[in-house]
Design an enzyme around this catalytic site. Structure first.
Site, PDB file in Angstrom:
ATOM      1  N   ASP A 123       9.030   6.388   7.365  1.00 23.54           N
ATOM      2  CA  ASP A 123       8.661   7.737   7.827  1.00 23.54           C
ATOM      3  C   ASP A 123       7.698   8.432   6.870  1.00 23.54           C
ATOM      4  O   ASP A 123       7.280   9.564   7.121  1.00 23.54           O
ATOM      5  CB  ASP A 123       9.920   8.585   8.046  1.00 23.54           C
ATOM      6  CG  ASP A 123      10.742   8.761   6.780  1.00 23.54           C
ATOM      7  OD1 ASP A 123      10.316   8.296   5.701  1.00 23.54           O
ATOM      8  OD2 ASP A 123      11.832   9.354   6.867  1.00 23.54           O
ATOM      9  N   GLY A 124       7.385   7.789   5.756  1.00 22.24           N
ATOM     10  CA  GLY A 124       6.437   8.385   4.817  1.00 22.24           C
ATOM     11  C   GLY A 124       6.989   9.556   4.032  1.00 22.24           C
ATOM     12  O   GLY A 124       6.251  10.252   3.345  1.00 22.24           O
ATOM     13  N   ASP A 165       7.788   4.298 -10.641  1.00 16.97           N
ATOM     14  CA  ASP A 165       8.733   4.182  -9.524  1.00 16.97           C
ATOM     15  C   ASP A 165      10.191   4.146  -9.965  1.00 16.97           C
ATOM     16  O   ASP A 165      10.827   3.096 -10.023  1.00 16.97           O
ATOM     17  CB  ASP A 165       8.396   2.965  -8.644  1.00 16.97           C
ATOM     18  CG  ASP A 165       7.426   3.368  -7.546  1.00 16.97           C
ATOM     19  OD1 ASP A 165       7.003   4.540  -7.536  1.00 16.97           O
ATOM     20  OD2 ASP A 165       7.085   2.524  -6.697  1.00 16.97           O
ATOM     21  N   GLY A 192       2.636   3.748   1.376  1.00 16.01           N
ATOM     22  CA  GLY A 192       3.252   4.057   2.659  1.00 16.01           C
ATOM     23  C   GLY A 192       3.753   5.485   2.738  1.00 16.01           C
ATOM     24  O   GLY A 192       4.010   6.010   3.809  1.00 16.01           O
ATOM     25  N   ARG A 193       3.948   6.082   1.599  1.00 15.35           N
ATOM     26  CA  ARG A 193       4.379   7.489   1.610  1.00 15.35           C
ATOM     27  C   ARG A 193       3.771   8.222   0.428  1.00 15.35           C
ATOM     28  O   ARG A 193       4.341   9.179  -0.086  1.00 15.35           O
ATOM     29  CB  ARG A 193       5.885   7.582   1.571  1.00 15.35           C
ATOM     30  CG  ARG A 193       6.510   6.842   0.421  1.00 15.35           C
ATOM     31  CD  ARG A 193       7.924   7.264   0.295  1.00 15.35           C
ATOM     32  NE  ARG A 193       8.607   6.478  -0.699  1.00 15.35           N
ATOM     33  CZ  ARG A 193       9.764   6.810  -1.193  1.00 15.35           C
ATOM     34  NH1 ARG A 193      10.355   7.904  -0.798  1.00 15.35           N
ATOM     35  NH2 ARG A 193      10.347   6.055  -2.081  1.00 15.35           N
ATOM     36  N   LYS A 212       3.885  12.025  -3.445  1.00 14.72           N
ATOM     37  CA  LYS A 212       4.825  11.035  -2.918  1.00 14.72           C
ATOM     38  C   LYS A 212       5.719  11.758  -1.929  1.00 14.72           C
ATOM     39  O   LYS A 212       6.315  12.783  -2.289  1.00 14.72           O
ATOM     40  CB  LYS A 212       5.637  10.449  -4.078  1.00 14.72           C
ATOM     41  CG  LYS A 212       6.543   9.293  -3.723  1.00 14.72           C
ATOM     42  CD  LYS A 212       7.061   8.660  -5.010  1.00 14.72           C
ATOM     43  CE  LYS A 212       8.014   7.523  -4.736  1.00 14.72           C
ATOM     44  NZ  LYS A 212       8.467   6.904  -5.992  1.00 14.72           N
ATOM     45  N   GLY A 253       0.813  -1.217   0.000  1.00 19.23           N
ATOM     46  CA  GLY A 253       0.000   0.000   0.000  1.00 19.23           C
ATOM     47  C   GLY A 253       0.839   1.256   0.000  1.00 19.23           C
ATOM     48  O   GLY A 253       2.065   1.217   0.113  1.00 19.23           O
ATOM     49  N   ASP A 279       4.439  -4.853  -7.468  1.00 16.21           N
ATOM     50  CA  ASP A 279       3.776  -3.598  -7.087  1.00 16.21           C
ATOM     51  C   ASP A 279       4.305  -2.420  -7.890  1.00 16.21           C
ATOM     52  O   ASP A 279       3.764  -1.317  -7.798  1.00 16.21           O
ATOM     53  CB  ASP A 279       3.934  -3.332  -5.577  1.00 16.21           C
ATOM     54  CG  ASP A 279       5.381  -3.394  -5.122  1.00 16.21           C
ATOM     55  OD1 ASP A 279       6.020  -4.435  -5.329  1.00 16.21           O
ATOM     56  OD2 ASP A 279       5.875  -2.398  -4.588  1.00 16.21           O
ATOM     57  N   ARG A 325       2.896  13.448  -8.561  1.00 16.90           N
ATOM     58  CA  ARG A 325       3.049  12.477  -9.649  1.00 16.90           C
ATOM     59  C   ARG A 325       1.740  12.322 -10.402  1.00 16.90           C
ATOM     60  O   ARG A 325       0.676  12.183  -9.794  1.00 16.90           O
ATOM     61  CB  ARG A 325       3.494  11.142  -9.059  1.00 16.90           C
ATOM     62  CG  ARG A 325       3.707  10.071 -10.102  1.00 16.90           C
ATOM     63  CD  ARG A 325       4.612   8.993  -9.571  1.00 16.90           C
ATOM     64  NE  ARG A 325       3.910   8.039  -8.746  1.00 16.90           N
ATOM     65  CZ  ARG A 325       4.494   6.969  -8.194  1.00 16.90           C
ATOM     66  NH1 ARG A 325       5.778   6.747  -8.387  1.00 16.90           N
ATOM     67  NH2 ARG A 325       3.803   6.145  -7.464  1.00 16.90           N
TER      68      ARG A 325
HETATM   69  P1  AMP Z   1       8.795   1.278  -3.535  1.00 16.92           P
HETATM   70  O1  AMP Z   1      10.116   0.630  -3.321  1.00 16.92           O
HETATM   71  O2  AMP Z   1       8.864   2.792  -3.604  1.00 16.92           O
HETATM   72  O3  AMP Z   1       8.030   0.701  -4.659  1.00 16.92           O
HETATM   73  O4  AMP Z   1       7.966   1.000  -2.206  1.00 16.92           O
HETATM   74  C1  AMP Z   1       7.640  -0.279  -1.730  1.00 16.92           C
HETATM   75  C2  AMP Z   1       6.756  -0.147  -0.517  1.00 16.92           C
HETATM   76  O5  AMP Z   1       7.468   0.492   0.554  1.00 16.92           O
HETATM   77  C3  AMP Z   1       5.511   0.672  -0.728  1.00 16.92           C
HETATM   78  O6  AMP Z   1       4.487   0.113   0.045  1.00 16.92           O
HETATM   79  C4  AMP Z   1       5.916   2.026  -0.210  1.00 16.92           C
HETATM   80  O7  AMP Z   1       4.820   2.810   0.158  1.00 16.92           O
HETATM   81  C5  AMP Z   1       6.781   1.658   0.972  1.00 16.92           C
HETATM   82  N1  AMP Z   1       7.747   2.709   1.320  1.00 16.92           N
HETATM   83  C6  AMP Z   1       8.870   3.043   0.640  1.00 16.92           C
HETATM   84  N2  AMP Z   1       9.512   4.059   1.257  1.00 16.92           N
HETATM   85  C7  AMP Z   1       8.783   4.400   2.338  1.00 16.92           C
HETATM   86  C8  AMP Z   1       8.918   5.378   3.387  1.00 16.92           C
HETATM   87  N3  AMP Z   1       9.939   6.229   3.429  1.00 16.92           N
HETATM   88  N4  AMP Z   1       7.943   5.416   4.326  1.00 16.92           N
HETATM   89  C9  AMP Z   1       6.907   4.560   4.298  1.00 16.92           C
HETATM   90  N5  AMP Z   1       6.730   3.619   3.349  1.00 16.92           N
HETATM   91  C10 AMP Z   1       7.652   3.534   2.376  1.00 16.92           C
HETATM   92 MG    MG Z   2       6.460   1.108  -5.650  1.00 18.73          MG
END
Ligand code: AMP
Ligand code: MG
Length: 491
Positions: free
Chosen positions: A127-128, A269, A95-96, A115, A93, A259, A179
């Site tokens: 930390d989002g 991404d 997360g940020r 984002k 989901g 994802d 985005r």
């Molecule tokens: P990504 O590698 O950007 O495709 O992210 C994979 C998952 O990790 C997704 O669910 C993102 O929302 C979560 N995520 C990545 N970086 C962060 C962050 N700094 N804080 C919270 N969730 C994160």
């Molecule tokens: Mg992603």
């Protein structure tokens, strides 16, 4: 000045897989700098019919900076699952990220999402947040891909938040990326519904998700009882075309988890992505891809693996009899290889200026690539040098290309050499986001100098026209740079 009119189609159609969520960044720190717009994409704003005065105004700074929402809007965090490096996570989901809503355009709905706007219900230990370097990296790569005609999510704006965020012993500026995407539907969205929702919810949501995705992205897909199969068929084609495009350019995504694989066929991404210089199928840049799962030459195979996870999720909507469903889905997946190869060869033919199609073209292309790989010649500039060779310009030879190969190729490009060369230059970029240039632009940006970022962006968004004042942006990295180059997962 008018605020953009946001719709909330996705949340209305699929309430079970979104969580109402407003961006949560704290107010401006005491004595600190306030939010600042560091980059804004006027051309994209115009395409979206967003008032340019709004994007540069006070309300946008609040909304696109993750500190407040448009009156009446209902942002959501999207739920999805995903296979990451082959292992299944039932709930990932946003997360940020937060989906602010959609904007209607003549080409269909476009998601407007943030984002880096703070923690959400899906943040787990994160930390989002996002920081300046990776946000500008995503900006550069997305705009480069868009200019190269590759389907991609795009950057509308980057807003620094005025505070700093801890990353690996450093405190870079917090930044929010706006985005724009055809949608954020991904293979992982289907995996969530098919595998992670309670049993009764699966049966209720999956047909709605399939109908929604088909209507939004692949409206020609048959809406009948085999709708799951029709959607799979359309996504297989979209992903085969996308991968052919990446591979023809030398793009390494770096983290092709399910994802990060869209249903629209857009690239999404830009975390640990990179560009190859030598045509090296084993090239890996991501620090966490220790097994080379997402190495350059393995990307088409990974796309098929990801599509197989989509197929599994769709099986209940392919056919009632599970055996029939599996055999029908398999027959579609089996076509990925030939669809990919045809799309790839068509792109390589265009790069070589070949005016028509012959059986021996595949061998011509393979022999060229083998020579380039052996010589570790610079892939991007080779095509421009070949066009110059055709015009009789530049040095007589082309690095990594034998005289024998040049003679074979020249026999395949009859007619006016200037015309052929012009056709080649129209598809072979002079400027791509070379790793060393992107790195240098981001380092300067963190030190407060945005000029190298802006200069590089200008070249990347006008990639086919040679400009003598940009000659340094078309040359390979200093020796050894690309071999040592490591990317990180954009957090
Ligand atoms: P990504 O590698 O950007 O495709 O992210 C994979 C998952 O990790 C997704 O669910 C993102 O929302 C979560 N995520 C990545 N970086 C962060 C962050 N700094 N804080 C919270 N969730 C994160
Ligand atoms: Mg992603």
């Amino acid at each position: 000045m008018t605020s953009p009119a946001l719709r909330h189609d996705y949340a209305a159609a699929l309430p079970e897989i979104v969580r109402p969520w407003s961006p949560t960044l704290p107010p401006r720190p005491e004595g600190g700098r306030g939010p600042e717009l560091v980059a804004v994409n006027d051309a994209l704003a115009a395409d979206l019919e967003i008032d340019p005065a709004w994007v540069r105004g006070a309300e946008a700074l609040v909304v696109l900076g993750g500190r407040g929402i448009l009156p009446g809007s209902r942002p959501v965090a999207q739920a999805y699952a995903g296979h990451q490096f082959g292992g299944f996570s039932p709930v990932l989901g946003d997360g940020r990220a937060v989906l602010l809503g959609e904007i209607a355009t003549p080409g269909g709905l476009r998601d407007i999402a943030l984002k880096g706007s703070g923690r959400t219900t899906f943040s787990r230990g994160g930390d989002g947040r996002a920081v300046l370097g990776p946000v500008l990296r995503e900006y550069l790569f997305g705009e480069s891909m868009a200019a190269l005609g590759v389907p991609t999510t795009r950057a509308l704006a980057a807003v620094t938040t005025g505070d700093r965020v801890y990353r690996d012993g450093r405190m870079p500026p917090g930044t929010v990326l706006t985005r724009v995407a055809a949608s954020h539907l991904r293979v992982g969205t289907f995996e969530l519904v098919a595998r992670s929702l309670p049993q009764d919810a699966r049966a209720a949501v999956l047909p709605r998700l399939v109908a929604y995705a088909a209507a939004r992205h692949h409206p020609s897909a048959d809406p009948g009882p085999g709708q799951g199969l029709a959607l799979l068929d359309a996504v297989v084609t979209a992903q085969a075309d996308l991968l052919a495009h990446w591979m023809s350019l030398g793009f390494v995504h770096g983290v092709m988890n399910t994802d990060n694989t869209t249903i629209s066929g857009e690239t999404i991404d830009y975390g640990p992505c990179a560009w190859v210089e030598a045509y090296d199928e084993d090239a890996v840049f991501s620090s966490i891809d220790t097994g080379g799962r997402y190495r350059f030459g393995h990307q088409p195979a990974v796309a098929l693996w990801n599509l197989s996870r989509l197929a599994e999720s769709l099986l209940p909507l392919v056919a009632e009899d599970p055996n029939i469903a599996v055999s029908q889905a398999t027959s579609i997946l089996d076509q990925f290889g030939s669809r990919y190869h045809q799309a790839w060869l068509a792109r390589l033919r265009a790069k070589l200026g070949l005016p028509d199609t012959r059986d021996e073209d595949a061998a011509l292309v393979d022999d060229l690539l083998a020579g380039l790989a052996d010589a570790r010649a610079d892939y991007t500039s080779t095509w421009r040098l070949l066009a110059a060779h055709l015009r009789g310009q530049g040095a007589p030879g082309v690095p990594g290309v034998s005289e024998g190969w040049l003679a074979r190729w020249r026999a395949r490009v009859p007619g006016d050499p200037r015309e052929r060369a012009a056709a080649m230059d129209a598809v072979n970029p002079a400027y791509v986001p070379r790793n060393h240039l992107v790195d240098a632009a981001l380092v300067a940006a963190e030190e407060g100098d945005l000029a190298p970022f802006e200069r590089l962006l200008a070249a990347l968004t006008d990639p086919y026209a040679d400009h003598p004042h940009r000659a340094d942006l078309a040359t390979p990295a200093p020796p050894g740079f690309t071999e040592r180059f490591v990317t990180f997962c954009g957090t």
